[in-house]
Write an enzyme that holds these catalytic residues in place. Structure first.
Site, short mmCIF file in Angstrom:
data_model
loop_
_atom_site.label_atom_id
_atom_site.label_comp_id
_atom_site.label_asym_id
_atom_site.label_seq_id
_atom_site.Cartn_x
_atom_site.Cartn_y
_atom_site.Cartn_z
N LYS A 1 0.61 -1.25 0.16
CA LYS A 1 0.04 -0.44 0.28
C LYS A 1 0.96 1.18 -0.42
O LYS A 1 2.23 1.31 -0.01
CB LYS A 1 -0.75 -0.14 1.47
CG LYS A 1 -2.01 -1.26 1.04
CD LYS A 1 -2.94 -1.92 0.16
CE LYS A 1 -3.41 -2.51 -0.54
NZ LYS A 1 -4.54 -3.14 1.23
C1 LIG Z 1 -5.38 -4.20 1.37
C2 LIG Z 1 -6.68 -4.62 1.90
C3 LIG Z 1 -8.04 -4.61 3.39
C4 LIG Z 1 -7.35 -4.74 3.72
O1 LIG Z 1 -6.29 -4.81 3.73
P1 LIG Z 1 -5.03 -4.95 5.51
O2 LIG Z 1 -4.66 -4.29 6.33
O3 LIG Z 1 -4.43 -6.37 4.18
O4 LIG Z 1 -5.85 -6.23 5.90
C5 LIG Z 1 -9.27 -4.08 2.20
N1 LIG Z 1 -9.61 -3.61 1.29
C6 LIG Z 1 -8.62 -3.49 -0.22
C7 LIG Z 1 -9.65 -3.32 -0.82
C8 LIG Z 1 -7.65 -3.72 0.61
O5 LIG Z 1 -6.93 -3.52 -0.94
#
Ligand SMILES: *Cc1c(COP(=O)(O)O)cnc(C)c1O
Length: 380
Positions: free
Chosen positions: A181
C-alpha cells in the site's frame, strides 16, 4: 530481471525509527501510537484517527462502531478484496453485492440506489485502484436514506476528490498499511472519522472491549477496569507506528512517483488497439495503488491467461485484482451468489491485469514492462 507488482520503500530513517522503539520501554500501548494517530489526523485534516493491526481489523472496527448487527444489510461492490466483504460477515450482517461501473470499476451508484431498503444500514465504497468514488452522490444517498457511508480507502491514501483528502469524504474511512500500500507499517490499519464517540468505541473494540486503558488506570492509581461490550485484540505496536510516522513523511512523494509511472504507462498504451486502461474521472487525484490494463474484446488475439504467462515468464509480476468476491465458494455456498449476477465485474475479471507500480520502480523497469506488454500482445 524480477519486477514485483508492488513493493515497499524502506530507507535508513525508517529503520532507525523502528530500532529506537525496540530499545525503548514500550513495544506496544506506548506513546508512538497516539503520536502516529495525531500526525495522520493532522496530515489528512480529520478530527480522529485510530490505528489498528490491519486494514481488515479497521473494517471490522467501523462496522462495530456504527452498530451493525444481525439482519442489517450492507451494500458493497463485488470488485474488491475479499476482506471488505468478510468484515460484514464478521458482524452477522448481510452483504448486498452490487456491480461496478465498467469504465472505472468503481461502485455503480444506480445499482446502489436499487438495493437500498429498510434494512440497509451502510454502504462500503471501495476506491478501487486508488481512485476515489463519487462521494457527493453517495453522501446524497446517505442523507436521503439515513444510512452510513464507509470508505474502504485501502487503495487511496493520498488521493483527493474535489481537492478534498480521502479520509474526510465518508462517515468513516479505512486505510491499510500492508507493504504494497501507499505507506507501510508492516501490517496495520487506520480509521478516520469526525465522530468522537465512534472513535472512543473503536479504541475499546481494539482493546478487548476494555473501557479504560492501562495509562488511565495508572493515573488513577487503580487496577479496576470494566467491559461492557466485548472486543478483540486489534492493537498495533509502537514499532509499527514508528515506521508509520517515518513513512508518512514520504507519502506525497510516493504518490507523485506512482502518478508519474501511470503517466508513462498511459502514454505508451494510448494508441494500442488491443488494450485500454481504466478511466479517471475529472476532479480526482488518483493515488494509483494499482495500474490496471484491460484487454479489449479480441477474438483471435492474446487472451488474459496468455498475457499473464508471457509477462510472468519475463520476470514481470502481474496480477489480477480482483476475482469478484461473489464468485468465491464461501459466498456462493452461504449467500447464494452465482456466476452471471454481476456481469460488469465478471467480464472485467476476465480482461484485467495489474502491472507493476510502486515508488522505487525505475524508469528503465517501466520501459521494460511496456516493451514486454506490447511485444506479448503482438504475436499470437
Ligand atoms: C489491502 C486491502 C484490505 C485489507 O487490508 P489489510 O491491511 O491487508 O488487512 C481491504 N480492502 C482493500 C480494498 C484492500 O486493498
Amino acid at each position: 530481471m524480477h519486477i514485483p507488482y508492488g513493493h515497499q520503500n524502506i530507507d535508513e530513517d525508517d529503520i532507525d525509527s523502528v530500532v529506537q522503539v525496540l530499545r525503548s520501554d514500550y513495544l506496544t500501548t506506548g506513546p508512538k501510537i497516539e503520536n502516529f494517530e495525531n500526525r495522520i489526523a493532522k496530515y489528512l485534516g480529520v478530527k480522529e484517527a485510530i490505528a489498528v493491526s490491519s486494514g481488515t481489523a479497521a473494517l471490522h472496527c467501523v462496522l462495530h462502531a456504527i452498530g451493525i448487527k444481525k439482519g442489517d444489510e450492507v451494500i458493497v461492490p463485488t470488485m474488491t478484496f475479499a476482506s471488505t466483504v468478510n468484515a460484514i460477515v464478521f458482524m452477522g450482517a448481510l452483504p448486498v453485492f452490487v456491480d461496478v461501473n465498467k469504465r472505472t470499476l468503481l461502485i455503480d451508484i444506480d445499482a446502489v440506489k436499487q438495493n437500498i431498503n429498510a434494512n440497509t444500514k451502510a454502504i462500503i465504497a471501495v476506491d478501487y485502484a486508488g481512485q476515489p468514488c463519487d462521494y457527493n452522490l453517495l453522501y446524497k444517498l446517505s442523507q436521503q436514506n439515513g444510512i452510513k457511508i464507509i470508505a474502504d480507502a485501502c487503495h487511496s491514501l493520498g488521493a483527493t476528490y474535489h481537492n478534498q483528502n480521502v479520509g474526510q469524504l465518508a462517515d468513516l474511512t479505512v486505510f491499510s498499511m500492508h507493504p504494497v500500500k501507499a505507506i507501510t507499517s508492516g501490517e496495520g490499519g487506520v480509521i478516520t472519522t469526525e465522530n468522537t464517540e465512534w472513535a472512543k468505541t473503536i479504541k475499546q473494540f481494539r482493546n478487548n472491549g476494555i473501557l479504560s486503558d492501562y495509562h488511565e488506570r495508572k493515573r488513577k492509581g487503580s487496577w479496576v477496569y470494566d467491559i461492557v461490550n466485548i472486543g478483540y485484540n486489534y492493537r498495533i505496536t509502537d514499532f509499527q507506528c514508528a515506521l508509520g510516522i517515518s513513512q508518512l513523511h514520504k507519502l506525497s512523494s510516493h504518490i507523485k512517483k506512482r502518478q508519474a509511472i501511470a503517466s508513462l504507462y498511459n502514454a505508451a498504451f494510448e494508441s494500442c488497439t488491443t488494450i485500454s486502461y481504466l478511466d479517471v474521472e475529472k476532479n480526482v487525484s488518483h493515488a494509483y495503488h494499482l495500474y490496471v490494463i484491460r484487454l479489449n474484446e479480441v477474438r483471435d488475439g492474446v487472451d488474459q491467461q496468455e498475457l499473464f504467462s508471457r509477462l510472468t515468464n519475463q520476470g514481470i509480476g502481474v496480477n489480477v485484482h480482483y476475482k469478484p468476491v461473489h464468485l468465491h465458494t464461501y459466498y456462493q455456498k452461504h449467500y447464494n451468489t452465482a456466476d452471471g449476477m454481476y456481469p460488469v465485474a465478471e467480464k472485467a475479471y476476465k480482461q484485467i491485469l495489474s502491472l507493476p507500480i510502486y515508488p522505487t520502480l525505475s524508469e528503465n523497469e517501466v520501459e521494460y514492462v511496456i516493451t514486454n506488454v506490447l511485444k506479448a500482445l503482438e504475436s499470437n
